[in-house]
Motif scaffolding. Structure first.
Motif, PDB file in Angstrom:
ATOM      1  N   PRO A  37       5.301 -13.527 -14.102  1.00  0.00           N
ATOM      2  CA  PRO A  37       4.985 -12.367 -14.959  1.00  0.00           C
ATOM      3  C   PRO A  37       5.207 -11.031 -14.248  1.00  0.00           C
ATOM      4  CG  PRO A  37       3.268 -14.034 -15.114  1.00  0.00           C
ATOM      5  CD  PRO A  37       4.165 -14.463 -13.997  1.00  0.00           C
ATOM      6  N   ASP A  38       5.757 -10.078 -14.983  1.00  0.00           N
ATOM      7  CA  ASP A  38       5.969  -8.738 -14.426  1.00  0.00           C
ATOM      8  C   ASP A  38       4.662  -8.063 -14.050  1.00  0.00           C
ATOM      9  OD1 ASP A  38       8.668  -9.066 -14.798  1.00  0.00           O
ATOM     10  OD2 ASP A  38       8.723  -8.031 -16.733  1.00  0.00           O
ATOM     11  N   SER A  39       3.569  -8.454 -14.732  1.00  0.00           N
ATOM     12  CA  SER A  39       2.277  -7.810 -14.465  1.00  0.00           C
ATOM     13  C   SER A  39       1.846  -7.988 -13.015  1.00  0.00           C
ATOM     14  CB  SER A  39       1.214  -8.382 -15.402  1.00  0.00           C
ATOM     15  OG  SER A  39       1.117  -9.795 -15.263  1.00  0.00           O
ATOM     16  N   LEU A  40       2.190  -9.128 -12.408  1.00  0.00           N
ATOM     17  CA  LEU A  40       1.848  -9.343 -11.007  1.00  0.00           C
ATOM     18  C   LEU A  40       2.577  -8.339 -10.113  1.00  0.00           C
ATOM     19  CD1 LEU A  40       1.865 -13.250 -10.671  1.00  0.00           C
ATOM     20  CD2 LEU A  40      -0.112 -11.727 -10.714  1.00  0.00           C
ATOM     21  N   TYR A  41       3.831  -8.096 -10.440  1.00  0.00           N
ATOM     22  CA  TYR A  41       4.613  -7.154  -9.644  1.00  0.00           C
ATOM     23  C   TYR A  41       4.068  -5.739  -9.769  1.00  0.00           C
ATOM     24  CZ  TYR A  41       8.653  -4.507  -7.958  1.00  0.00           C
ATOM     25  OH  TYR A  41       9.463  -3.635  -7.282  1.00  0.00           O
ATOM     26  N   TYR A  42       3.765  -5.337 -11.010  1.00  0.00           N
ATOM     27  CA  TYR A  42       3.259  -3.982 -11.221  1.00  0.00           C
ATOM     28  C   TYR A  42       1.884  -3.800 -10.568  1.00  0.00           C
ATOM     29  CZ  TYR A  42       7.010  -3.780 -14.645  1.00  0.00           C
ATOM     30  OH  TYR A  42       8.234  -3.805 -15.250  1.00  0.00           O
ATOM     31  N   ALA A  43       1.055  -4.837 -10.637  1.00  0.00           N
ATOM     32  CA  ALA A  43      -0.260  -4.763  -9.997  1.00  0.00           C
ATOM     33  C   ALA A  43      -0.126  -4.638  -8.484  1.00  0.00           C
ATOM     34  CB  ALA A  43      -1.080  -5.997 -10.353  1.00  0.00           C
ATOM     35  N   ALA A  44       0.834  -5.365  -7.920  1.00  0.00           N
ATOM     36  CA  ALA A  44       1.052  -5.286  -6.478  1.00  0.00           C
ATOM     37  C   ALA A  44       1.551  -3.902  -6.071  1.00  0.00           C
ATOM     38  CB  ALA A  44       2.053  -6.361  -6.047  1.00  0.00           C
ATOM     39  N   LYS A  45       2.419  -3.316  -6.891  1.00  0.00           N
ATOM     40  CA  LYS A  45       2.930  -1.978  -6.582  1.00  0.00           C
ATOM     41  C   LYS A  45       1.815  -0.935  -6.663  1.00  0.00           C
ATOM     42  CE  LYS A  45       6.542  -1.314  -5.637  1.00  0.00           C
ATOM     43  NZ  LYS A  45       7.172  -1.397  -4.300  1.00  0.00           N
ATOM     44  N   VAL A  46       0.896  -1.104  -7.636  1.00  0.00           N
ATOM     45  CA  VAL A  46      -0.236  -0.181  -7.756  1.00  0.00           C
ATOM     46  C   VAL A  46      -1.105  -0.239  -6.499  1.00  0.00           C
ATOM     47  CG1 VAL A  46      -2.385   0.268  -9.005  1.00  0.00           C
ATOM     48  CG2 VAL A  46      -0.267  -0.171 -10.265  1.00  0.00           C
ATOM     49  N   ASP A  47      -1.241  -1.454  -5.936  1.00  0.00           N
ATOM     50  CA  ASP A  47      -2.043  -1.623  -4.718  1.00  0.00           C
ATOM     51  C   ASP A  47      -1.309  -1.159  -3.469  1.00  0.00           C
ATOM     52  OD1 ASP A  47      -4.140  -2.640  -6.140  1.00  0.00           O
ATOM     53  OD2 ASP A  47      -3.544  -4.745  -5.873  1.00  0.00           O
ATOM     54  N   GLY A  48      -0.076  -0.708  -3.633  1.00  0.00           N
ATOM     55  CA  GLY A  48       0.680  -0.219  -2.489  1.00  0.00           C
ATOM     56  C   GLY A  48       1.427  -1.286  -1.721  1.00  0.00           C
ATOM     57  N   THR A  49       1.608  -2.463  -2.329  1.00  0.00           N
ATOM     58  CA  THR A  49       2.322  -3.554  -1.675  1.00  0.00           C
ATOM     59  C   THR A  49       3.826  -3.296  -1.717  1.00  0.00           C
ATOM     60  OG1 THR A  49       0.599  -5.108  -2.356  1.00  0.00           O
ATOM     61  CG2 THR A  49       2.697  -6.048  -1.642  1.00  0.00           C
ATOM     62  N   SER A  50       4.484  -3.473  -0.601  1.00  0.00           N
ATOM     63  CA  SER A  50       5.934  -3.292  -0.550  1.00  0.00           C
ATOM     64  C   SER A  50       6.633  -4.477  -1.197  1.00  0.00           C
ATOM     65  CB  SER A  50       6.401  -3.163   0.900  1.00  0.00           C
ATOM     66  OG  SER A  50       6.141  -4.362   1.617  1.00  0.00           O
ATOM     67  N   ASP A  51       7.894  -4.282  -1.572  1.00  0.00           N
ATOM     68  CA  ASP A  51       8.676  -5.373  -2.158  1.00  0.00           C
ATOM     69  C   ASP A  51       8.793  -6.546  -1.187  1.00  0.00           C
ATOM     70  OD1 ASP A  51       9.069  -4.035  -4.533  1.00  0.00           O
ATOM     71  OD2 ASP A  51      11.005  -3.192  -3.945  1.00  0.00           O
ATOM     72  N   TRP A  52       8.960  -6.243   0.082  1.00  0.00           N
ATOM     73  CA  TRP A  52       9.099  -7.302   1.091  1.00  0.00           C
ATOM     74  C   TRP A  52       7.832  -8.160   1.151  1.00  0.00           C
ATOM     75  CZ3 TRP A  52      12.956  -9.276   3.967  1.00  0.00           C
ATOM     76  CH2 TRP A  52      12.620 -10.059   5.073  1.00  0.00           C
ATOM     77  N   ARG A  53       6.682  -7.519   1.197  1.00  0.00           N
ATOM     78  CA  ARG A  53       5.416  -8.252   1.269  1.00  0.00           C
ATOM     79  C   ARG A  53       5.158  -9.014  -0.035  1.00  0.00           C
ATOM     80  NH1 ARG A  53       0.917  -8.336   4.399  1.00  0.00           N
ATOM     81  NH2 ARG A  53      -1.080  -8.787   3.381  1.00  0.00           N
ATOM     82  N   LYS A  76       4.552 -13.003   0.016  1.00  0.00           N
ATOM     83  CA  LYS A  76       3.147 -13.334  -0.174  1.00  0.00           C
ATOM     84  C   LYS A  76       2.833 -13.792  -1.600  1.00  0.00           C
ATOM     85  CE  LYS A  76       1.757 -12.323   3.994  1.00  0.00           C
ATOM     86  NZ  LYS A  76       1.210 -13.379   4.902  1.00  0.00           N
ATOM     87  N   VAL A  77       3.677 -13.423  -2.555  1.00  0.00           N
ATOM     88  CA  VAL A  77       3.394 -13.768  -3.948  1.00  0.00           C
ATOM     89  C   VAL A  77       4.488 -14.645  -4.538  1.00  0.00           C
ATOM     90  CG1 VAL A  77       2.953 -12.865  -6.268  1.00  0.00           C
ATOM     91  CG2 VAL A  77       2.088 -11.630  -4.264  1.00  0.00           C
ATOM     92  N   MET A  78       5.722 -14.146  -4.548  1.00  0.00           N
ATOM     93  CA  MET A  78       6.807 -14.847  -5.232  1.00  0.00           C
ATOM     94  C   MET A  78       7.115 -16.205  -4.615  1.00  0.00           C
ATOM     95  SD  MET A  78       7.954 -12.954  -7.791  1.00  0.00           S
ATOM     96  CE  MET A  78       9.699 -13.122  -8.071  1.00  0.00           C
ATOM     97  N   VAL A  79       7.303 -16.220  -3.302  1.00  0.00           N
ATOM     98  CA  VAL A  79       7.675 -17.481  -2.643  1.00  0.00           C
ATOM     99  C   VAL A  79       6.579 -18.537  -2.781  1.00  0.00           C
ATOM    100  CG1 VAL A  79       8.223 -18.556  -0.421  1.00  0.00           C
ATOM    101  CG2 VAL A  79       9.309 -16.396  -1.071  1.00  0.00           C
TER     102      VAL A  79
END
Length: 277
Positions: free
Chosen positions: A164-180, A184-187
């Motif tokens: 879900p895209d919501s996980l990505y947007y939530a991670a970006k709001v928390d300041g998580t980089s794409d690499w992390r 940490k999430v996708m893999v």
């Protein structure tokens, strides 16, 4: 329901017959490997069993041909190639699934079009390139052409797209980089598919024949595929089929154990990668 119960015995009979057909070549391979060379050549009619099994053929493939070294070379080649391929595949799949850049869909379409190119043409260009770079008879020359796979990138990209895209947007709001976020999430979420492509790549590297035969003529860099050819052509002569079958059994055991140990992950990973939504 009654009709299903009625045809169930027939289904089991057909499945058992099909299993016997599939497993017979493996049985014949093992049987031939434990036959004496002279006894095998004396058989005018093939025998489906032997009363005097021998392990002499297995001893020969490790003493008269350096099969142990070829196995070690194959393990090194397989581990390094698979690790690099999985790393490149994860990065490429994430870029196509989550990142936005100009011409992404067009580039991905062109990327998929590469699957239409016959593998023989790729082998020719790779051979010319590796030769010009003076990488023949090196592990680097063996490894480089095998570190990417369009199919595996497509398979993992489809799996990443289901997150879900919501996980990505939530991670970006928390300041998580794409690499992390990727590691940490996708893999972890898509672990079954990652395990699947890893195992399939291991099998592919282990069975690779054409490329190692073209790029290496130094026994120090032979893989197991070259070793079997050496047994046939120079080790014992073309007629020593039992020795060849013994080598094939030794080479096949790791792959069989790998598949039996991870068969559920392979099936679930392929099924998940082929289903979207």
């Amino acid at each position: 329901m009654n009709a299903r119960k009625k045809f169930r015995p027939l289904t089991w009979v057909l499945l058992i017959l099909w299993a016997l057909v599939v497993l017979f070549p493996f049985y014949w391979m093992v049987l031939t490997s434990i036959k004496d060379y002279g006894a095998y050549n004396a058989e005018y009619i093939p025998s489906f069993f032997t009363l005097s099994p021998t392990v002499e053929n297995y001893v020969q493939v490790f003493t008269e041909v350096d099969l142990g070294r070829y196995l070690l070379n194959t393990v090194i080649f397989t581990v390094i190639t698979t690790a690099l391929m999985v790393f490149v595949t994860i990065l490429a799949a994430f870029a196509f699934a989550r990142m936005e850049f100009a011409g992404k869909n067009l580039l991905f379409t062109a990327f998929l079009a590469l699957m239409m190119i016959p593998s023989e043409l790729v082998v020719i260009t790779n051979f010319q390139t590796i030769t010009e770079w003076n990488m023949r008879n090196t592990f680097l020359g063996l490894i480089l052409p095998s570190v990417t796979s369009v199919f595996y990138i497509y398979l993992l990209r489809e799996t990443f797209a289901q997150v879900p895209d919501s996980l990505y947007y939530a991670a970006k709001v928390d300041g998580t980089s794409d690499w992390r976020y990727l590691w940490k999430v996708m893999v972890p979420i898509c672990r079954p598919t990652v395990v699947t492509i890893t195992i399939l790549k291991v099998i592919e590297c282990w069975n690779l024949y054409i490329w190692p035969s073209l790029i290496t003529d130094d026994p120090k860099y032979y893989l197991v595929s070259n070793g079997i050819q050496e047994i046939r052509e120079s080790g014992f002569g073309r007629a020593n089929i039992p020795a060849m079958m013994a080598a094939v059994v030794v080479i096949s055991i790791p792959l069989i154990l790998l598949f039996l140990g991870y068969r559920k992950q392979i099936m679930s990973g392929v099924a998940r990668g082929g289903t979207k939504g």
